[in-house]
Design a protein around this motif. Sequence first.
Motif, PDB file in Angstrom:
ATOM      1  N   GLU A   6      -7.807   3.172   3.826  1.00 43.63           N
ATOM      2  CA  GLU A   6      -6.817   3.903   3.021  1.00 43.63           C
ATOM      3  C   GLU A   6      -5.429   3.341   3.334  1.00 43.63           C
ATOM      4  O   GLU A   6      -5.228   2.659   4.346  1.00 43.63           O
ATOM      5  CB  GLU A   6      -6.861   5.403   3.325  1.00 43.63           C
ATOM      6  CG  GLU A   6      -6.516   5.722   4.771  1.00 43.63           C
ATOM      7  CD  GLU A   6      -6.432   7.207   5.070  1.00 43.63           C
ATOM      8  OE1 GLU A   6      -5.962   7.956   4.205  1.00 43.63           O
ATOM      9  OE2 GLU A   6      -6.831   7.602   6.196  1.00 43.63           O
ATOM     10  N   ARG A   7      -4.517   3.605   2.428  1.00 46.23           N
ATOM     11  CA  ARG A   7      -3.149   3.122   2.591  1.00 46.23           C
ATOM     12  C   ARG A   7      -2.319   4.269   3.129  1.00 46.23           C
ATOM     13  O   ARG A   7      -2.322   5.370   2.550  1.00 46.23           O
ATOM     14  CB  ARG A   7      -2.632   2.690   1.210  1.00 46.23           C
ATOM     15  CG  ARG A   7      -1.422   1.818   1.247  1.00 46.23           C
ATOM     16  CD  ARG A   7      -1.765   0.415   1.697  1.00 46.23           C
ATOM     17  NE  ARG A   7      -0.586  -0.434   1.635  1.00 46.23           N
ATOM     18  CZ  ARG A   7      -0.539  -1.668   2.080  1.00 46.23           C
ATOM     19  NH1 ARG A   7      -1.595  -2.225   2.638  1.00 46.23           N
ATOM     20  NH2 ARG A   7       0.569  -2.367   1.991  1.00 46.23           N
ATOM     21  N   GLY A  12       8.139   4.388   7.440  1.00 44.77           N
ATOM     22  CA  GLY A  12       8.633   3.589   6.325  1.00 44.77           C
ATOM     23  C   GLY A  12       7.844   2.318   6.057  1.00 44.77           C
ATOM     24  O   GLY A  12       8.223   1.532   5.206  1.00 44.77           O
ATOM     25  N   VAL A  13       6.741   2.112   6.771  1.00 46.80           N
ATOM     26  CA  VAL A  13       5.954   0.896   6.576  1.00 46.80           C
ATOM     27  C   VAL A  13       4.582   1.268   6.022  1.00 46.80           C
ATOM     28  O   VAL A  13       3.893   2.120   6.579  1.00 46.80           O
ATOM     29  CB  VAL A  13       5.754   0.130   7.908  1.00 46.80           C
ATOM     30  CG1 VAL A  13       5.145  -1.238   7.628  1.00 46.80           C
ATOM     31  CG2 VAL A  13       7.074  -0.019   8.648  1.00 46.80           C
ATOM     32  N   SER A  14       4.218   0.606   4.949  1.00 48.97           N
ATOM     33  CA  SER A  14       2.933   0.887   4.316  1.00 48.97           C
ATOM     34  C   SER A  14       1.873  -0.057   4.884  1.00 48.97           C
ATOM     35  O   SER A  14       2.022  -1.282   4.811  1.00 48.97           O
ATOM     36  CB  SER A  14       3.097   0.684   2.804  1.00 48.97           C
ATOM     37  OG  SER A  14       1.870   0.874   2.165  1.00 48.97           O
ATOM     38  N   VAL A  15       0.817   0.525   5.456  1.00 50.71           N
ATOM     39  CA  VAL A  15      -0.220  -0.304   6.095  1.00 50.71           C
ATOM     40  C   VAL A  15      -1.615   0.195   5.723  1.00 50.71           C
ATOM     41  O   VAL A  15      -1.784   1.334   5.280  1.00 50.71           O
ATOM     42  CB  VAL A  15      -0.104  -0.298   7.644  1.00 50.71           C
ATOM     43  CG1 VAL A  15       1.218  -0.871   8.098  1.00 50.71           C
ATOM     44  CG2 VAL A  15      -0.332   1.108   8.214  1.00 50.71           C
ATOM     45  N   ALA A  53      -8.509   2.325  12.895  1.00 51.31           N
ATOM     46  CA  ALA A  53      -8.238   0.883  13.026  1.00 51.31           C
ATOM     47  C   ALA A  53      -7.214   0.452  11.980  1.00 51.31           C
ATOM     48  O   ALA A  53      -7.572   0.151  10.842  1.00 51.31           O
ATOM     49  CB  ALA A  53      -9.541   0.088  12.875  1.00 51.31           C
ATOM     50  N   PRO A  54      -5.942   0.453  12.359  1.00 49.54           N
ATOM     51  CA  PRO A  54      -4.908   0.025  11.406  1.00 49.54           C
ATOM     52  C   PRO A  54      -4.877  -1.500  11.291  1.00 49.54           C
ATOM     53  O   PRO A  54      -5.341  -2.205  12.181  1.00 49.54           O
ATOM     54  CB  PRO A  54      -3.612   0.514  12.068  1.00 49.54           C
ATOM     55  CG  PRO A  54      -3.914   0.445  13.546  1.00 49.54           C
ATOM     56  CD  PRO A  54      -5.391   0.780  13.688  1.00 49.54           C
ATOM     57  N   THR A  55      -4.344  -1.977  10.198  1.00 51.02           N
ATOM     58  CA  THR A  55      -3.964  -3.384  10.101  1.00 51.02           C
ATOM     59  C   THR A  55      -2.459  -3.420  10.376  1.00 51.02           C
ATOM     60  O   THR A  55      -1.669  -2.808   9.650  1.00 51.02           O
ATOM     61  CB  THR A  55      -4.293  -3.950   8.712  1.00 51.02           C
ATOM     62  OG1 THR A  55      -5.717  -3.842   8.532  1.00 51.02           O
ATOM     63  CG2 THR A  55      -3.884  -5.407   8.600  1.00 51.02           C
ATOM     64  N   LEU A  56      -2.076  -4.101  11.435  1.00 48.32           N
ATOM     65  CA  LEU A  56      -0.683  -4.060  11.897  1.00 48.32           C
ATOM     66  C   LEU A  56       0.267  -4.657  10.847  1.00 48.32           C
ATOM     67  O   LEU A  56      -0.130  -5.519  10.051  1.00 48.32           O
ATOM     68  CB  LEU A  56      -0.550  -4.836  13.215  1.00 48.32           C
ATOM     69  CG  LEU A  56      -1.228  -4.165  14.423  1.00 48.32           C
ATOM     70  CD1 LEU A  56      -1.328  -5.137  15.598  1.00 48.32           C
ATOM     71  CD2 LEU A  56      -0.466  -2.903  14.840  1.00 48.32           C
ATOM     72  N   PHE A  59       0.149  -8.258   9.001  1.00 50.77           N
ATOM     73  CA  PHE A  59      -1.221  -8.792   8.966  1.00 50.77           C
ATOM     74  C   PHE A  59      -1.931  -8.274   7.704  1.00 50.77           C
ATOM     75  O   PHE A  59      -1.549  -7.234   7.143  1.00 50.77           O
ATOM     76  CB  PHE A  59      -1.995  -8.339  10.217  1.00 50.77           C
ATOM     77  CG  PHE A  59      -1.530  -8.998  11.481  1.00 50.77           C
ATOM     78  CD1 PHE A  59      -2.178 -10.116  11.995  1.00 50.77           C
ATOM     79  CD2 PHE A  59      -0.419  -8.506  12.173  1.00 50.77           C
ATOM     80  CE1 PHE A  59      -1.744 -10.721  13.162  1.00 50.77           C
ATOM     81  CE2 PHE A  59       0.020  -9.109  13.345  1.00 50.77           C
ATOM     82  CZ  PHE A  59      -0.638 -10.224  13.847  1.00 50.77           C
ATOM     83  N   GLY A  60      -2.990  -8.982   7.308  1.00 50.55           N
ATOM     84  CA  GLY A  60      -3.816  -8.546   6.173  1.00 50.55           C
ATOM     85  C   GLY A  60      -2.956  -8.238   4.966  1.00 50.55           C
ATOM     86  O   GLY A  60      -2.194  -9.076   4.503  1.00 50.55           O
ATOM     87  N   HIS A  61      -3.086  -6.998   4.483  1.00 49.11           N
ATOM     88  CA  HIS A  61      -2.280  -6.597   3.329  1.00 49.11           C
ATOM     89  C   HIS A  61      -1.203  -5.589   3.715  1.00 49.11           C
ATOM     90  O   HIS A  61      -0.591  -4.973   2.851  1.00 49.11           O
ATOM     91  CB  HIS A  61      -3.189  -6.030   2.237  1.00 49.11           C
ATOM     92  CG  HIS A  61      -4.184  -7.033   1.736  1.00 49.11           C
ATOM     93  ND1 HIS A  61      -3.809  -8.129   0.983  1.00 49.11           N
ATOM     94  CD2 HIS A  61      -5.521  -7.147   1.923  1.00 49.11           C
ATOM     95  CE1 HIS A  61      -4.883  -8.857   0.716  1.00 49.11           C
ATOM     96  NE2 HIS A  61      -5.932  -8.284   1.278  1.00 49.11           N
ATOM     97  N   SER A  62      -0.999  -5.383   4.994  1.00 53.70           N
ATOM     98  CA  SER A  62       0.030  -4.422   5.421  1.00 53.70           C
ATOM     99  C   SER A  62       1.423  -5.014   5.248  1.00 53.70           C
ATOM    100  O   SER A  62       1.624  -6.214   5.463  1.00 53.70           O
ATOM    101  CB  SER A  62      -0.200  -4.032   6.887  1.00 53.70           C
ATOM    102  OG  SER A  62      -1.394  -3.271   6.997  1.00 53.70           O
ATOM    103  N   ASP A  63       2.350  -4.158   4.885  1.00 54.78           N
ATOM    104  CA  ASP A  63       3.717  -4.632   4.648  1.00 54.78           C
ATOM    105  C   ASP A  63       4.353  -5.173   5.926  1.00 54.78           C
ATOM    106  O   ASP A  63       3.994  -4.760   7.033  1.00 54.78           O
ATOM    107  CB  ASP A  63       4.590  -3.476   4.129  1.00 54.78           C
ATOM    108  CG  ASP A  63       4.274  -3.163   2.675  1.00 54.78           C
ATOM    109  OD1 ASP A  63       3.454  -3.889   2.081  1.00 54.78           O
ATOM    110  OD2 ASP A  63       4.839  -2.183   2.151  1.00 54.78           O
ATOM    111  N   LEU A  64       5.296  -6.056   5.718  1.00 53.25           N
ATOM    112  CA  LEU A  64       6.079  -6.576   6.837  1.00 53.25           C
ATOM    113  C   LEU A  64       7.549  -6.304   6.563  1.00 53.25           C
ATOM    114  O   LEU A  64       8.158  -6.997   5.743  1.00 53.25           O
ATOM    115  CB  LEU A  64       5.855  -8.081   7.003  1.00 53.25           C
ATOM    116  CG  LEU A  64       6.681  -8.739   8.115  1.00 53.25           C
ATOM    117  CD1 LEU A  64       6.266  -8.240   9.491  1.00 53.25           C
ATOM    118  CD2 LEU A  64       6.547 -10.265   8.047  1.00 53.25           C
ATOM    119  N   PRO A  65       8.126  -5.299   7.217  1.00 51.71           N
ATOM    120  CA  PRO A  65       9.554  -5.049   6.983  1.00 51.71           C
ATOM    121  C   PRO A  65      10.381  -6.247   7.441  1.00 51.71           C
ATOM    122  O   PRO A  65      10.044  -6.915   8.420  1.00 51.71           O
ATOM    123  CB  PRO A  65       9.859  -3.830   7.858  1.00 51.71           C
ATOM    124  CG  PRO A  65       8.532  -3.232   8.177  1.00 51.71           C
ATOM    125  CD  PRO A  65       7.549  -4.357   8.175  1.00 51.71           C
TER     126      PRO A  65
END
Lengths: 261, 407
Positions: A6-7, A12-15, A53-56, A59-65
Amino acid sequence: MALTVERIEVAGVSVDLATMGAGPPLLFLHGGFGLAGHEACLEKLAESFQVFAPTLPGFGHSDLPRSYSTVDDLAYFGLDLAAHLNLKNAVLVGACFGGWVAAEMAIRSTSRFGQLVLIDALGVKFGDRLTRDITDIHALYQADIAKALYADPTRGQRDAASMSDEGLTAMVRDSEALVLFGWKPYLHNPKLTNWLHRVDIPALVLWGEQDGMVSTDYGRKYAAAIPGARFESVGDAGHYPSLEQPDAVAGHISAFAGANT
Amino acid sequence: MKVWHFSEMAYPQAWDTGYEMGTFRVNVPNSHYDPKLGADIYHRHYDEFQLCDELGINIMLNEHHSTLTCLNPAITVSASILARITKNVRLLLLGNPIANRPDPVRVAEEMAMIDVISHGRLEMGLVKGAPYEIAPANMNPVRLMDRFWEAHDLILKAMSTHDGPFSWESEHYHYRQVNIWPRPWQSPHPPVWITALSPHSGRAIAERRHVAAALLSGGIASGMFNAYRERAAEQGWAAPNDRFAYCALVGVGNTEEEGRRRADKVAGYVRTSPIVAEPFKNPPGYNPTPVNVAALKTGPTQSVARVQTKDGRTVDPTKATVQEFMDARTVFAGTPDQVFEQIKTFNQEVGGFGNLIIMGQGGTLSYDETRANLQLFADEVMPRLGDLKMPENPYGEQAERNASAAQ
């Protein structure tokens, strides 16, 4: 096997966050290549724990501020995530690069965690200035990287030609994030060793016996730097025991958590 | 059209080792370098550049690190020497890989010194640097261009601020007292050049009105120049041709055969330059994510980037013939008449360009042959380039409209 993801938005970071199982909470932080290949271990852990288990970020499709550039940022993100999930007395597990992040979290605050498990973790330096502890995989040919990372290099193979654009994008972003956070100093924080004494929860350092990225000797020193930490090794496994020996790793974690609750 | 001469100061004496190891960069031990031979190589190239000064050919320098294809890892050292021993021509540094430099203010100081010593003859190239320059510099390849533009802004501000000190506290660089002495001879700063491959970069350079340079591949030049012209017009100015530069290998001879033979030796540069050990070819983050996704889809990475000919064929530059390089506009070769015609045609193809950088020495072309090559080019080709008919800027009207709308 694909994880159900799930997202979520944290600080403030979408992961991406994979959640599975029931039981005491366990937060699993992935290594430099993301969660791919570690699903079996997570499923096994889910038999005893509620696994998060988050995707940091990055990484993957998680946002990078834009403001994220060091492992400090990921450590504070991890602590915010633990608060967001309202974790209490959770097992904090970090593998490879995620082990570095977990250690950085643990020296800042263990208030939401009951145990710390580091699996072939990066992040510290013990050797002198001419002795590299961490293999420079960015100076290795692809074939040699596989040999360094796996007891059986065939286990880590991913066939890019058969992957979707989405999967390839995740893979490319994993490699970029690892470089962003770990390029210089190379995959470690020179100050981290000085602060490991702050880890005030029971800790297990788990190590693949054939790890060619960071040796078992490094793992033992890592354990020795954390007050009261146990060191255990996993046979027939390289840098990613949770990929190569998922059941054994889940067994080590369950036994350790059970004995230390 | 201004003409520039360029040599990378190669070390062909160790090329057998490079071929054996499958790499010409980063990881060939310098036990394969002989400083005594190296000294001769420096003096030989400085002599060639002095000849350029007499012939009226402007000079270009470049730097690379840890490599047997370029013995000029500190561009400012060679530029400083040339600032002193030449008198007439302009000195182009293309360039300073500023995102790989820890200290942009130091770059501004060095450039200002060279500009003053040369009485204002410096042209200041600021470059991203090739991917294999990341390892020797050990700078983070992720967000490299963000660092590049911040360094660029800081260098120009350091050069053009005369009521300093000023402070700079930003993402990548931190200074409390920036106040360079000397300040540059040219005001507000020496002309800036940037090398680029993509139309995207062409637009970014247009926004700053710098010179955009395309190197060694005709296919790159037209798209990039066009994007520059379009972006300039959007901003209300018509980009003049002096904003564009193209670098080609040149072999000119009294006969076609002689010209091609010289070009073949110069081409030793393009045949060795792309041979780099796999791990250093494309560090993560150096290229945009979609570019690397596309590369993964095409299977194992090609050992070297291909060069494209005008009719769409791709050529492996490590093995290409002079004719194939000519088809790709990487090489202009033949008699003076033939070389002039090739330049004339190319000038039309790319919509006009005001700066021709010739690699008049490269690979194994000897000192005597290099002198002959440069002399013949200066005598027979260069005088005709001033009269080259320039194509009309297709964005000229748009530029005018936008300029008057802005008033």
